[in-house]
Design a protein around this motif. Structure first.
Motif, PDB file in Angstrom:
ATOM      1  N   SER A 112       0.831  -1.203   0.000  1.00  0.00           N
ATOM      2  CA  SER A 112       0.000   0.000   0.000  1.00  0.00           C
ATOM      3  C   SER A 112       0.864   1.251   0.000  1.00  0.00           C
ATOM      4  O   SER A 112       1.991   1.248   0.516  1.00  0.00           O
ATOM      5  N   TYR A 113       0.310   2.350  -0.536  1.00  0.00           N
ATOM      6  CA  TYR A 113       0.988   3.648  -0.519  1.00  0.00           C
ATOM      7  C   TYR A 113       1.218   4.160   0.900  1.00  0.00           C
ATOM      8  O   TYR A 113       2.078   5.032   1.126  1.00  0.00           O
ATOM      9  N   LYS A 114       0.501   3.652   1.874  1.00  0.00           N
ATOM     10  CA  LYS A 114       0.534   4.191   3.239  1.00  0.00           C
ATOM     11  C   LYS A 114       1.925   4.184   3.858  1.00  0.00           C
ATOM     12  O   LYS A 114       2.233   4.999   4.739  1.00  0.00           O
ATOM     13  N   VAL A 115       2.787   3.273   3.419  1.00  0.00           N
ATOM     14  CA  VAL A 115       4.126   3.198   3.984  1.00  0.00           C
ATOM     15  C   VAL A 115       4.916   4.467   3.694  1.00  0.00           C
ATOM     16  O   VAL A 115       5.826   4.833   4.448  1.00  0.00           O
ATOM     17  N   ARG A 116       4.568   5.178   2.639  1.00  0.00           N
ATOM     18  CA  ARG A 116       5.275   6.417   2.298  1.00  0.00           C
ATOM     19  C   ARG A 116       5.097   7.462   3.393  1.00  0.00           C
ATOM     20  O   ARG A 116       6.072   8.043   3.893  1.00  0.00           O
ATOM     21  N   GLY A 117       3.851   7.723   3.755  1.00  0.00           N
ATOM     22  CA  GLY A 117       3.577   8.720   4.773  1.00  0.00           C
ATOM     23  C   GLY A 117       4.110   8.317   6.131  1.00  0.00           C
ATOM     24  O   GLY A 117       4.632   9.155   6.889  1.00  0.00           O
ATOM     25  N   ALA A 118       3.984   7.026   6.463  1.00  0.00           N
ATOM     26  CA  ALA A 118       4.460   6.549   7.757  1.00  0.00           C
ATOM     27  C   ALA A 118       5.971   6.697   7.878  1.00  0.00           C
ATOM     28  O   ALA A 118       6.483   7.200   8.892  1.00  0.00           O
ATOM     29  N   MET A 119       6.694   6.274   6.864  1.00  0.00           N
ATOM     30  CA  MET A 119       8.156   6.371   6.901  1.00  0.00           C
ATOM     31  C   MET A 119       8.618   7.826   6.921  1.00  0.00           C
ATOM     32  O   MET A 119       9.527   8.202   7.679  1.00  0.00           O
ATOM     33  N   ASN A 120       7.973   8.663   6.111  1.00  0.00           N
ATOM     34  CA  ASN A 120       8.362  10.077   6.107  1.00  0.00           C
ATOM     35  C   ASN A 120       8.121  10.720   7.472  1.00  0.00           C
ATOM     36  O   ASN A 120       8.934  11.520   7.950  1.00  0.00           O
ATOM     37  N   ALA A 121       7.022  10.358   8.133  1.00  0.00           N
ATOM     38  CA  ALA A 121       6.710  10.926   9.438  1.00  0.00           C
ATOM     39  C   ALA A 121       7.744  10.512  10.482  1.00  0.00           C
ATOM     40  O   ALA A 121       8.164  11.331  11.309  1.00  0.00           O
ATOM     41  N   LEU A 122       8.181   9.255  10.454  1.00  0.00           N
ATOM     42  CA  LEU A 122       9.183   8.808  11.415  1.00  0.00           C
ATOM     43  C   LEU A 122      10.535   9.450  11.148  1.00  0.00           C
ATOM     44  O   LEU A 122      11.248   9.854  12.081  1.00  0.00           O
ATOM     45  N   LEU A 123      10.903   9.563   9.880  1.00  0.00           N
ATOM     46  CA  LEU A 123      12.187  10.183   9.543  1.00  0.00           C
ATOM     47  C   LEU A 123      12.195  11.666   9.891  1.00  0.00           C
ATOM     48  O   LEU A 123      13.183  12.193  10.428  1.00  0.00           O
ATOM     49  N   ALA A 124      11.093  12.357   9.590  1.00  0.00           N
ATOM     50  CA  ALA A 124      11.011  13.792   9.896  1.00  0.00           C
ATOM     51  C   ALA A 124      11.043  14.024  11.403  1.00  0.00           C
ATOM     52  O   ALA A 124      11.680  14.977  11.885  1.00  0.00           O
ATOM     53  N   ALA A 125      10.375  13.154  12.170  1.00  0.00           N
ATOM     54  CA  ALA A 125      10.384  13.287  13.626  1.00  0.00           C
ATOM     55  C   ALA A 125      11.791  13.073  14.177  1.00  0.00           C
ATOM     56  O   ALA A 125      12.219  13.787  15.105  1.00  0.00           O
ATOM     57  N   ARG A 126      12.500  12.116  13.610  1.00  0.00           N
ATOM     58  CA  ARG A 126      13.872  11.864  14.059  1.00  0.00           C
ATOM     59  C   ARG A 126      14.763  13.075  13.797  1.00  0.00           C
ATOM     60  O   ARG A 126      15.612  13.416  14.633  1.00  0.00           O
ATOM     61  N   GLU A 127      14.550  13.732  12.659  1.00  0.00           N
ATOM     62  CA  GLU A 127      15.303  14.955  12.364  1.00  0.00           C
ATOM     63  C   GLU A 127      15.013  16.042  13.396  1.00  0.00           C
ATOM     64  O   GLU A 127      15.888  16.850  13.729  1.00  0.00           O
ATOM     65  N   ARG A 128      13.779  16.071  13.908  1.00  0.00           N
ATOM     66  CA  ARG A 128      13.404  17.082  14.902  1.00  0.00           C
ATOM     67  C   ARG A 128      13.779  16.676  16.330  1.00  0.00           C
ATOM     68  O   ARG A 128      13.561  17.427  17.274  1.00  0.00           O
ATOM     69  N   GLY A 129      14.302  15.461  16.496  1.00  0.00           N
ATOM     70  CA  GLY A 129      14.699  15.005  17.815  1.00  0.00           C
ATOM     71  C   GLY A 129      13.581  14.385  18.628  1.00  0.00           C
ATOM     72  O   GLY A 129      13.732  14.180  19.838  1.00  0.00           O
ATOM     73  N   ASP A 130      12.470  14.063  17.993  1.00  0.00           N
ATOM     74  CA  ASP A 130      11.336  13.441  18.673  1.00  0.00           C
ATOM     75  C   ASP A 130      11.485  11.926  18.586  1.00  0.00           C
ATOM     76  O   ASP A 130      11.282  11.331  17.526  1.00  0.00           O
ATOM     77  N   THR A 131      11.850  11.299  19.697  1.00  0.00           N
ATOM     78  CA  THR A 131      12.089   9.853  19.700  1.00  0.00           C
ATOM     79  C   THR A 131      11.050   9.089  20.510  1.00  0.00           C
ATOM     80  O   THR A 131      11.275   7.943  20.895  1.00  0.00           O
ATOM     81  N   ARG A 132       9.897   9.703  20.771  1.00  0.00           N
ATOM     82  CA  ARG A 132       8.839   9.027  21.516  1.00  0.00           C
ATOM     83  C   ARG A 132       8.298   7.824  20.743  1.00  0.00           C
ATOM     84  O   ARG A 132       8.323   7.825  19.505  1.00  0.00           O
ATOM     85  N   PRO A 133       7.816   6.796  21.449  1.00  0.00           N
ATOM     86  CA  PRO A 133       7.098   5.723  20.754  1.00  0.00           C
ATOM     87  C   PRO A 133       5.906   6.313  19.992  1.00  0.00           C
ATOM     88  O   PRO A 133       5.299   7.294  20.430  1.00  0.00           O
ATOM     89  N   VAL A 134       5.590   5.711  18.871  1.00  0.00           N
ATOM     90  CA  VAL A 134       4.512   6.202  18.012  1.00  0.00           C
ATOM     91  C   VAL A 134       3.320   5.270  18.113  1.00  0.00           C
ATOM     92  O   VAL A 134       3.470   4.042  18.094  1.00  0.00           O
ATOM     93  N   ILE A 135       2.120   5.863  18.201  1.00  0.00           N
ATOM     94  CA  ILE A 135       0.890   5.078  18.202  1.00  0.00           C
ATOM     95  C   ILE A 135      -0.015   5.599  17.101  1.00  0.00           C
ATOM     96  O   ILE A 135      -0.032   6.801  16.805  1.00  0.00           O
ATOM     97  N   ALA A 136      -0.748   4.698  16.471  1.00  0.00           N
ATOM     98  CA  ALA A 136      -1.643   5.092  15.385  1.00  0.00           C
ATOM     99  C   ALA A 136      -2.858   4.188  15.349  1.00  0.00           C
ATOM    100  O   ALA A 136      -2.780   3.000  15.680  1.00  0.00           O
ATOM    101  N   ALA A 137      -3.981   4.762  14.956  1.00  0.00           N
ATOM    102  CA  ALA A 137      -5.186   3.989  14.681  1.00  0.00           C
ATOM    103  C   ALA A 137      -5.261   3.747  13.185  1.00  0.00           C
ATOM    104  O   ALA A 137      -4.926   4.629  12.395  1.00  0.00           O
ATOM    105  N   SER A 138      -5.682   2.573  12.801  1.00  0.00           N
ATOM    106  CA  SER A 138      -5.711   2.243  11.378  1.00  0.00           C
ATOM    107  C   SER A 138      -6.603   1.053  11.127  1.00  0.00           C
ATOM    108  O   SER A 138      -6.693   0.132  11.946  1.00  0.00           O
ATOM    109  N   ALA A 139      -7.267   1.073   9.951  1.00  0.00           N
ATOM    110  CA  ALA A 139      -8.035  -0.093   9.524  1.00  0.00           C
ATOM    111  C   ALA A 139      -7.108  -1.176   8.987  1.00  0.00           C
ATOM    112  O   ALA A 139      -7.543  -2.295   8.731  1.00  0.00           O
TER     113      ALA A 139
END
Length: 326
Positions: free
Chosen positions: A54-81
């Motif tokens: 699915s295309y969804k991996v694009r947004g998920a990976m970009n969000a984790l990489l961008a957060a790492r650049e900002r220094g946000d290393t908290r565990p991530v939680i998401a709701a999803s079908a």
């Protein structure tokens, strides 16, 4: 994900963010292929062949990489079908980051198994995406997790927009995109609208929250049962609604019977396996004119039992009798 309407109103995402996402994702994700479906008269962007299906991996990976650049290393939680959870699980696995997913009990077993395969924690809660989302919000507040929306997040939208950038070489005049919460459509619109491409959304009859919201109807209604579980959203995103309100050209509402027929024809005539939401844009494309149109096949994670039943229900056509020439 945003905690208040003010956060959403202040959020910004644009074409430059989509380009930045493309640069981030290049080491991790390959471009998906294009296929011309001659019987449909339409190009297909095969996101069903993307990592995790699915295309969804694009947004998920970009969000984790961008957060790492900002220094946000908290565990991530998401709701999803299902597909956002799978994409996030894979991204967390690749980056060695902890991920928790909340999925409705009605989620296809194929998708639940896919999430668990990549080592993410899976919590099953509620009978719909919206119930799972409410539980994810509660857990995030309790444990200081980072809550990542499946669609209403600037980093997620930018990542999904890389689908549109990859369509640049095709130079389409119209692109058809399925809409649930609106993340994919928003990202693709940001990537392509400046090139004069028409962006047409596709929703299912009775599961059309975004179409109604864009008309000014913000009432919340329970979504009807549909094969397209990936777009079954009761409340569309606030940020995505704002983007699409300015960039979306049209929305086509597809009947469930049309969706089922398109999915079966994709499998039998084009040898492309799509899930319900994945076939939605192509089903809508049958009503949209375009010299060079392209439909995004957004995912291929269909439950094997569901696919087998759909194919079993196909009635073979009787062979045509030859015409007499005398």
């Amino acid at each position: 994900m945003f905690d208040t309407e003010t956060d959403v109103a202040c959020a910004e995402v644009g074409a430059a963010d989509v380009l930045a996402a493309q640069a981030r994702l290049r080491p991790y994700l390959a471009a998906t292929p294009l296929h011309y479906a001659e019987r449909f008269g339409c190009w297909l962007k095969l996101e069903n062949l993307q990592r995790t299906g699915s295309y969804k991996v694009r947004g998920a990976m970009n969000a984790l990489l961008a957060a790492r650049e900002r220094g946000d290393t908290r565990p991530v939680i998401a709701a999803s079908a299902g597909n956002h959870a799978q994409g996030l699980a894979w991204a967390g696995h690749r980056l060695c980051l902890p991920v928790i997913t909340v999925m409705p009990r009605t989620a296809p077993q194929t998708k639940v198994a896919g999430v668990a395969h990549w080592g993410a924690a899976v919590r099953l809660h509620g009978d719909s995406y919206d119930e799972a989302k409410a539980f994810a919000v509660e857990l995030a507040a309790q444990h200081d997790y980072r809550l990542l929306s499946a669609f209403d997040d600037p980093d997620v939208i930018a990542g999904q927009g890389t689908v549109g950038l990859e369509l640049g070489e095709l130079a389409p005049d119209v692109v058809l995109v399925p809409i649930g919460g609106g993340g994919l459509a928003s990202g693709v619109a940001l990537a392509l609208k400046t090139q004069g491409v028409r962006i047409v959304g596709a929703q299912v009859e009775g599961v059309d929250a975004m179409a109604r919201a864009l008309r000014g109807d913000h009432s919340l209604r329970d979504a009807e049962a549909t094969l397209a579980d990936g777009v079954k959203v009761k409340e569309p995103g606030r940020l995505t609604r704002r983007i699409l309100g300015g960039l979306l050209d049209d929305v086509v509402i597809v009947r469930e019977a049309e969706l089922r027929e398109t999915l079966v024809r994709l499998a039998l005539e084009e040898h492309v396996i799509a899930e319900g939401a994945g076939a939605l844009a192509l089903a809508a494309g049958r009503r949209v004119a375009g010299k060079r149109k392209c439909a995004v096949i957004s995912g291929g994670n269909i439950d094997a039992v569901v696919l087998a039943q759909l194919l079993a229900d196909v009635r073979p056509r009787a062979p045509r009798r030859p015409r007499r020439r005398f």
